[in-house]
Design an enzyme around this catalytic site. Sequence first.
Site, PDB file in Angstrom:
ATOM      1  CB  CYS A  89      -0.974  -0.039   1.169  1.00 47.22           C
ATOM      2  SG  CYS A  89      -2.423   1.034   0.924  1.00 47.22           S
ATOM      3  CE  LYS A 131     -10.613   3.933   2.012  1.00 43.92           C
ATOM      4  NZ  LYS A 131     -10.961   3.849   3.456  1.00 43.92           N
ATOM      5  CB  SER A 190      -8.865  -0.168   1.558  1.00 45.95           C
ATOM      6  OG  SER A 190      -9.314   0.860   2.419  1.00 45.95           O
ATOM      7  CG  HIS A 213      -4.866  -3.482   1.880  1.00 46.70           C
ATOM      8  ND1 HIS A 213      -3.872  -3.184   2.783  1.00 46.70           N
ATOM      9  CD2 HIS A 213      -5.294  -2.291   1.377  1.00 46.70           C
ATOM     10  CE1 HIS A 213      -3.705  -1.874   2.842  1.00 46.70           C
ATOM     11  NE2 HIS A 213      -4.546  -1.309   2.004  1.00 46.70           N
ATOM     12  CD  GLU A 232      -2.853  -6.525   4.194  1.00 44.33           C
ATOM     13  OE1 GLU A 232      -3.103  -5.359   4.543  1.00 44.33           O
ATOM     14  OE2 GLU A 232      -2.550  -6.821   3.018  1.00 44.33           O
ATOM     15  NE  ARG A 285     -10.931   3.498   9.053  1.00 43.13           N
ATOM     16  CZ  ARG A 285     -10.004   3.081   8.203  1.00 43.13           C
ATOM     17  NH1 ARG A 285      -8.946   2.419   8.639  1.00 43.13           N
ATOM     18  NH2 ARG A 285     -10.138   3.305   6.901  1.00 43.13           N
TER      19      ARG A 285
END
Length: 308
Positions: free
Chosen positions: A116, A137, A166, A209, A211, A223
Amino acid sequence: MSHTRHDSERRALRIGLVDLMSAVPNRPAQKMFRSAVESAATESGLPISFEYHAVDPNCAPEHCGIDWRRLVAADALLVTGSEPTRLDIESEPALAVVRRIIEDTADRVPSTLFSCQSAHAALYVLHGLRRRRLADKFTGVAEHRVSVPDHALTAGMSDGTPVPHSRWNSVPATELHRAGVVPLLETGDDDWHLAASPDGLRHLFCQGHPEYRRDTLLREYQRDLRRHLAGETEEFPRLPEPYLDATARELVLRYTEKLREQRDTGLLASFPAEAATEGILADWQSDTRSFLGNWLRAVARSTARPTM
């Protein structure tokens, strides 16, 4: 006559995990990366050991939390991303840490995987490439085609490989090509997830991502909703797309419309997390294991030493 060690005699690969997200040990990014790498190592039959470096990127590199002497003794490094705090990568506090990692590990650590924002920082340090701010985003799960089918890191992966994203920034794939960086997983619209240095292993870059757990994008969306209601962000968060089945998506959209209208922080507690989690469509974990397993095997080959 010399020969390589048998698998049973192979020492554990030493993986250095540098967490740019937080100077606090055992944070979520560390847990997710460790779990993903351990799963791939188990499936590949490779022994590994971890050493953690939890970083405060606002400190000078020599005081940021990295044990530099031990860092360069690793067989491979994995550097997490961190949330963007500046418009330009040149102004990001973490850039100095990434630069020091690259300088200190040159010709000493066989492979470093940047994730990232650290990938964008490394591309800037190594090749002068600047990330570009996206209009919105990019949050969701994208399918990727394998650009180099016979590459060791994409073995066993096929076109349509899903990866969660993200991020607010991107480096176009066309710029990677011009710089001699090799995109390995691309979306087809000048975007990408995985790229490698020309040698195929020394430096790896992940924009996505892999992971992430299946519900991580959903938790990030919650969030972001909290941050928006607290006045920390201006734009109302967009739901990750594609990510949920039709039923779960409609449920969440009805909830967020109510939240948008009433702007009542008390509604945050009623987010339909359980029902939405049941509606998550994509599962990228097997592809993550394939990639990380390929990476660990490539590192093992590069660190193999002949015995007499």
